[in-house]
Write a protein that holds these residues in place. Sequence first.
Motif, short mmCIF file in Angstrom:
data_model
loop_
_atom_site.label_atom_id
_atom_site.label_comp_id
_atom_site.label_asym_id
_atom_site.label_seq_id
_atom_site.Cartn_x
_atom_site.Cartn_y
_atom_site.Cartn_z
N ARG A 292 -10.96 6.70 -6.91
CA ARG A 292 -10.89 6.09 -8.23
C ARG A 292 -12.00 6.64 -9.13
O ARG A 292 -13.13 6.78 -8.71
CB ARG A 292 -11.06 4.57 -8.13
N ALA B 9 -4.32 1.27 -12.64
CA ALA B 9 -3.77 0.11 -11.95
C ALA B 9 -2.65 -0.53 -12.78
O ALA B 9 -1.60 -0.91 -12.25
CB ALA B 9 -4.86 -0.90 -11.66
N ILE C 220 0.49 1.31 -12.46
CA ILE C 220 1.13 1.04 -11.17
C ILE C 220 1.88 -0.29 -11.23
O ILE C 220 2.98 -0.42 -10.70
CB ILE C 220 0.08 1.04 -10.04
N GLU D 125 0.84 -1.20 0.00
CA GLU D 125 0.00 0.00 0.00
C GLU D 125 0.87 1.25 0.00
O GLU D 125 0.61 2.21 -0.73
CB GLU D 125 -0.94 -0.01 1.21
N VAL E 175 -5.15 -1.53 -3.85
CA VAL E 175 -5.94 -0.36 -4.24
C VAL E 175 -7.33 -0.42 -3.60
O VAL E 175 -7.83 0.57 -3.06
CB VAL E 175 -6.06 -0.26 -5.77
N LEU F 14 1.70 7.17 -6.58
CA LEU F 14 0.60 8.09 -6.88
C LEU F 14 0.89 9.49 -6.34
O LEU F 14 0.39 10.48 -6.89
CB LEU F 14 -0.71 7.56 -6.30
N ILE G 295 2.17 2.03 -3.41
CA ILE G 295 1.17 2.64 -4.28
C ILE G 295 0.97 4.10 -3.92
O ILE G 295 0.90 4.97 -4.81
CB ILE G 295 -0.15 1.83 -4.18
N LEU H 246 -6.47 6.79 -10.79
CA LEU H 246 -6.30 6.76 -9.34
C LEU H 246 -5.57 8.00 -8.85
O LEU H 246 -4.54 8.38 -9.42
CB LEU H 246 -5.51 5.51 -8.95
N LEU I 223 -7.44 6.62 -1.20
CA LEU I 223 -7.39 6.77 -2.66
C LEU I 223 -8.78 7.08 -3.18
O LEU I 223 -9.78 6.73 -2.56
CB LEU I 223 -6.94 5.47 -3.33
N SER J 77 -8.82 2.49 -14.79
CA SER J 77 -9.10 3.32 -13.63
C SER J 77 -8.15 4.52 -13.64
O SER J 77 -7.07 4.48 -14.22
CB SER J 77 -8.91 2.52 -12.35
N VAL K 4 -1.85 -5.39 -6.82
CA VAL K 4 -2.22 -3.99 -6.96
C VAL K 4 -3.73 -3.84 -6.78
O VAL K 4 -4.19 -2.96 -6.04
CB VAL K 4 -1.80 -3.45 -8.34
N SER K 5 -4.49 -4.71 -7.41
CA SER K 5 -5.94 -4.62 -7.30
C SER K 5 -6.38 -4.68 -5.84
O SER K 5 -7.21 -3.89 -5.38
CB SER K 5 -6.58 -5.77 -8.09
#
Lengths: 152, 152
Positions: B86, B57, B60, B42, B75, B49, B45, B98, B84, B96, B71-72
């Motif tokens: 989306r 995604a 990323i 996390e 996120v 971002l 990510i 993000l 986050l 997506s 990642v899914s």
Amino acid sequence: MENSELLKLEEFLPYRLSVLSNTVSRGISAAYVDRFGLSIREWRIIAVLGRFPGLSAADIVKRTEMDKVAVSRAVARLIGDGRLERSLSDADKRRSVLVLSGEGKRLYDQISPMAKNYEERLLKCLGSEDQDRLSDILDNLQKQAIALRPSS
Amino acid sequence: MENSELLKLEEFLPYRLSVLSNTVSRGISAAYVDRFGLSIREWRIIAVLGRFPGLSAADIVKRTEMDKVAVSRAVARLIGDGRLERSLSDADKRRSVLVLSGEGKRLYDQISPMAKNYEERLLKCLGSEDQDRLSDILDNLQKQAIALRPSS
DNA sequence: ATAAATTAGTTACAGATGTAACGATTATAC
DNA sequence: GTATAATCGTTACATCTGTAACTAATTTAT
């Protein structure tokens, strides 16, 4: 223009170490370990016991930096698969005495040279001076990383 | 005397990389990530971002070397925790878009400097020449490790 | 224009992992 | 000698992870 204050993940040492370590571990798994039905941790245990027969689980913990639960589980599986043999220490009935079985020894004899060969090919991208330097650097980083641990 | 043919785990580069990477990752987790209730993934990510708002995604995945499933999941949790936001791309309704929420930005602003500080303290054990050399070495090793992958 | 193939992201399931609690044995303190 | 503490290893539980299968949207080929 980009703010130079921002953390660049791709230059961030902890991230790069993690990515490299994963790439290397996967490479080894794919090449030498998976096809024998061994996990990396099982392979590590085979490797230390090949060199130091008779270690206890706690000894393996010290030598491999693995968690004791992880060692317990990997040892249980290795025994179940007939690759290790366990007896109990006479002096201390809590301690196990672990040795490779014949099958375990064969694995060790087969995988060991392959692992060395992999390392050799990996290091081939560096000059011999850089290889030595890397070794020193890794030692220093490891000590520093331990010193930076909250528990320290 | 010891057989020099035996693989010495403690000198084996893949093993040392793994141990170092784990020690470092745990150090960072313990110091900066755990207390915000973030996993390392996390945090990664958030980090990308923070620097590149509006990534998808899949972007990323490319930038973090993380698996798309990982990642899914990360996120989804970050969104659930309000870190986050989306939306969907107009051009491609599969993609997506993000961005960090206000809360996510605050995390980024707080953790980023701490991460940099950690790296700085970690690298303090090396001279500046070794620091540069290490960076080159890691690049070379990473390329070589990829080249040695069976899939390559 | 439509069918097939590709891409983005999620879900499902099995297996792995970390933490904490546990029983058994041994060491320490008194 | 007995109570307490520490050590060795396992088990239980919740969470995490990887692989494969899946839906939906888009692209490619015809």
